[in-house]
Design an enzyme around this catalytic site. Structure first.
Site, PDB file in Angstrom:
ATOM      1  CD  GLN A  73      -2.876   1.465   1.348  1.00 59.29           C
ATOM      2  OE1 GLN A  73      -3.395   0.805   0.465  1.00 59.29           O
ATOM      3  NE2 GLN A  73      -3.508   2.422   1.985  1.00 59.29           N
ATOM      4  NE  ARG A  78       3.113   4.104   3.154  1.00 58.74           N
ATOM      5  CZ  ARG A  78       1.900   4.043   3.703  1.00 58.74           C
ATOM      6  NH1 ARG A  78       1.357   5.118   4.243  1.00 58.74           N
ATOM      7  NH2 ARG A  78       1.224   2.919   3.711  1.00 58.74           N
ATOM      8  CG  HIS A 156      -1.009  10.262   2.402  1.00 59.45           C
ATOM      9  ND1 HIS A 156      -1.789  10.799   3.399  1.00 59.45           N
ATOM     10  CD2 HIS A 156      -1.546   9.058   2.110  1.00 59.45           C
ATOM     11  CE1 HIS A 156      -2.734   9.936   3.699  1.00 59.45           C
ATOM     12  NE2 HIS A 156      -2.615   8.873   2.927  1.00 59.45           N
ATOM     13  CG  ASP A 201     -10.367   7.009   0.840  1.00 64.82           C
ATOM     14  OD1 ASP A 201      -9.647   7.678   0.076  1.00 64.82           O
ATOM     15  OD2 ASP A 201     -10.031   5.893   1.311  1.00 64.82           O
ATOM     16  CD  GLU A 260      -3.759  11.519   0.412  1.00 69.16           C
ATOM     17  OE1 GLU A 260      -3.207  10.737  -0.379  1.00 69.16           O
ATOM     18  OE2 GLU A 260      -4.583  11.139   1.262  1.00 69.16           O
TER      19      GLU A 260
HETATM   20  C1  BG6 Z   1      -5.404   7.614   1.620  1.00 72.13           C
HETATM   21  C2  BG6 Z   1      -6.247   6.584   0.932  1.00 72.13           C
HETATM   22  O1  BG6 Z   1      -4.634   8.289   0.677  1.00 72.13           O
HETATM   23  O2  BG6 Z   1      -4.540   6.965   2.558  1.00 72.13           O
HETATM   24  C3  BG6 Z   1      -7.025   5.816   1.970  1.00 72.13           C
HETATM   25  O3  BG6 Z   1      -7.102   7.213  -0.004  1.00 72.13           O
HETATM   26  C4  BG6 Z   1      -6.095   5.209   3.014  1.00 72.13           C
HETATM   27  O4  BG6 Z   1      -7.795   4.802   1.345  1.00 72.13           O
HETATM   28  C5  BG6 Z   1      -5.219   6.304   3.588  1.00 72.13           C
HETATM   29  O5  BG6 Z   1      -6.850   4.590   4.028  1.00 72.13           O
HETATM   30  C6  BG6 Z   1      -4.207   5.833   4.631  1.00 72.13           C
HETATM   31  O6  BG6 Z   1      -3.378   4.842   4.136  1.00 72.13           O
HETATM   32  P1  BG6 Z   1      -2.287   4.166   5.062  1.00 72.13           P
HETATM   33  O7  BG6 Z   1      -1.652   3.084   4.260  1.00 72.13           O
HETATM   34  O8  BG6 Z   1      -1.286   5.247   5.423  1.00 72.13           O
HETATM   35  O9  BG6 Z   1      -3.006   3.661   6.274  1.00 72.13           O
END
Ligand code: BG6
Length: 293
Positions: A73, A78, A156, A201, A260
Site C-alpha cells: 500500500q 515512505r 499524502h 476517501d 494529497e
Molecule cells: C489515503 C487513501 O490516501 O490513505 C485511503 O485514499 C487510506 O484509502 C489512507 O486509508 C491511509 O493509508 P495508510 O496506508 O497510510 O493507512
C-alpha cells in the site's frame, strides 16, 4: 555522527518558522509558523521507524498510490531510509534566506526484486522566508536496460485542523472523482465546497493547481499549490476507521484532514534518462487574507 546517521533534519527560517524532515521516509513530520504553531498533524501514536510509515506529516507515496498495483500500500518510498544528497545536480537556485535540504533515494537490491526499475529520486524540502513549505520531487529513470517505467504518486499531506466539522475544502467543485468507499466508482462533485460529516476517501481528477482548506474556527486557510500533479485525494477516516488503525488515536480524526497532491488516474511514464518533476507548495494564511483568487 555523519549526516546520514541523523534521524531528522531541522530547517529554521529567520522569522521563526521551521520544518523537520525524517530521513526515514524522506518524510516531513513538522511545519511550524513564525509563532511556533504546528501546521501538520502527526498522530500521538505514530511510530517513527521501520516497517511502518509515520502516521501524519507528509508521507511520500511512490512508486504506487494506494493499491493501484502489486506493491505494498502506497509504495515503498515512505518505508525506506533516505540519504542526504550532498551533491545535488543544479536545481533552480532558491531565493536567499530559503532554508532547504536535499535528500535522495535509490533502490536497493531488495527493492529491485519487488520493483525492477532503477531510479534516482531527489527530494528538496525548502522553507521560504515567509514560512511557506515547498517540496520538489525529481524522479529519473536510470534503467540501463532501455526500459521505461510507470508510477503513481502522492504527497499524502496531513493538515492539522481545529475540528473536522469546522473545515471546508475549496477548489474541487464540479470535478469528477473516484470514490474509494464505493469501489472507485466515478461521480461528479455537486457541492460548492467539500465538508465532512462522515468518512470520506476520494480521488478528484484533473484538479486546478490551487486548493484551499479553510478552518473556520482557527480562522486559518491552508493554500495548496501543486505542479505536475493533476489529481487530489481528500481523506478523513472518521470514527470507525480511526479505531481500526493501531497507530492512530480514536478521536484524532477530528483534528486532521488529508489533501494529497497526486498523479493517479494517468500514471507517469519515464523513458530511460527521462526525469519527472512534481511540486507541492503549502502556505498557511489568516482566512481574512485569503480572497480565493
Ligand atoms: C489515503 C487513501 O490516501 O490513505 C485511503 O485514499 C487510506 O484509502 C489512507 O486509508 C491511509 O493509508 P495508510 O496506508 O497510510 O493507512
Amino acid at each position: 555522527k555523519g549526516v546520514n546517521d541523523l534521524d531528522k533534519v531541522v530547517l529554521r527560517e529567520v522569522r521563526g518558522s521551521s520544518a523537520e524532515v525524517y530521513l526515514y521516509g524522506g518524510h516531513v513530520t513538522s511545519w511550524k509558523d513564525e509563532h511556533g504553531d504546528e501546521l501538520l498533524f502527526v498522530s500521538n501514536k505514530a511510530i517513527f521507524k521501520s516497517p511502518k510509515a509515520i502516521r501524519g506529516g507528509i508521507p511520500i507515496c511512490f512508486p504506487q498510490f494506494s493499491n493501484f498495483g502489486n506493491l505494498e500500500q502506497h509504495g515503498f518510498a515512505r518505508n525506506r531510509t533516505w540519504c542526504v544528497d550532498n551533491d545535488p545536480p543544479p536545481f533552480p537556485v532558491p531565493t536567499s534566506n530559503t532554508a532547504y535540504v536535499d535528500l535522495i533515494l535509490k533502490p536497493t537490491e531488495e527493492d529491485l526484486k519487488i520493483w525492477p526499475h532503477s531510479f534516482e529520486y531527489r527530494l528538496r524540502v525548502a522553507l521560504s522566508p515567509g514560512g511557506d513549505l515547498m517540496l520538489t520531487s525529481r524522479i529519473r529513470n536510470t534503467n540501463a536496460d532501455g526500459k521505461s517505467f510507470s508510477f503513481t504518486f502522492a504527497y499524502h499531506t496531513y493538515f492539522k485542523i481545529s475540528d473536522i466539522s469546522e473545515v471546508r475544502v475549496e477548489g474541487l467543485e464540479t470535478l469528477d472523482y473516484l470514490d474509494n468507499l464505493q469501489d472507485r466508482a466515478r461521480f461528479t462533485e455537486q457541492g460548492d465546497a467539500i465538508v465532512f460529516e462522515s468518512e470520506l476517501d476520494r480521488i478528484y481528477l484533473g484538479t486546478p493547481s490551487k486548493i484551499a482548506i479553510i478552518d473556520h474556527e482557527k480562522k486559518r486557510t491552508f493554500v495548496v499549490r501543486k505542479g505536475g500533479l493533476p489529481d487530489a485525494v481528500v481523506w478523513n477516516p472518521w470514527d470507525k476507521k480511526a479505531k481500526a488503525m493501531s497507530d492512530f488515536g480514536d478521536d484524532e480524526y477530528k483534528r486532521m484532514v488529508c489533501v494529497e497532491a497526486a498523479a493517479i488516474e494517468k500514471p507517469v511514464t519515464l523513458k530511460p534518462g527521462e526525469e519527472w518533476t512534481g511540486k507541492l507548495e503549502l502556505s498557511a494564511v489568516p482566512s481574512s487574507y485569503y480572497s480565493g483568487q
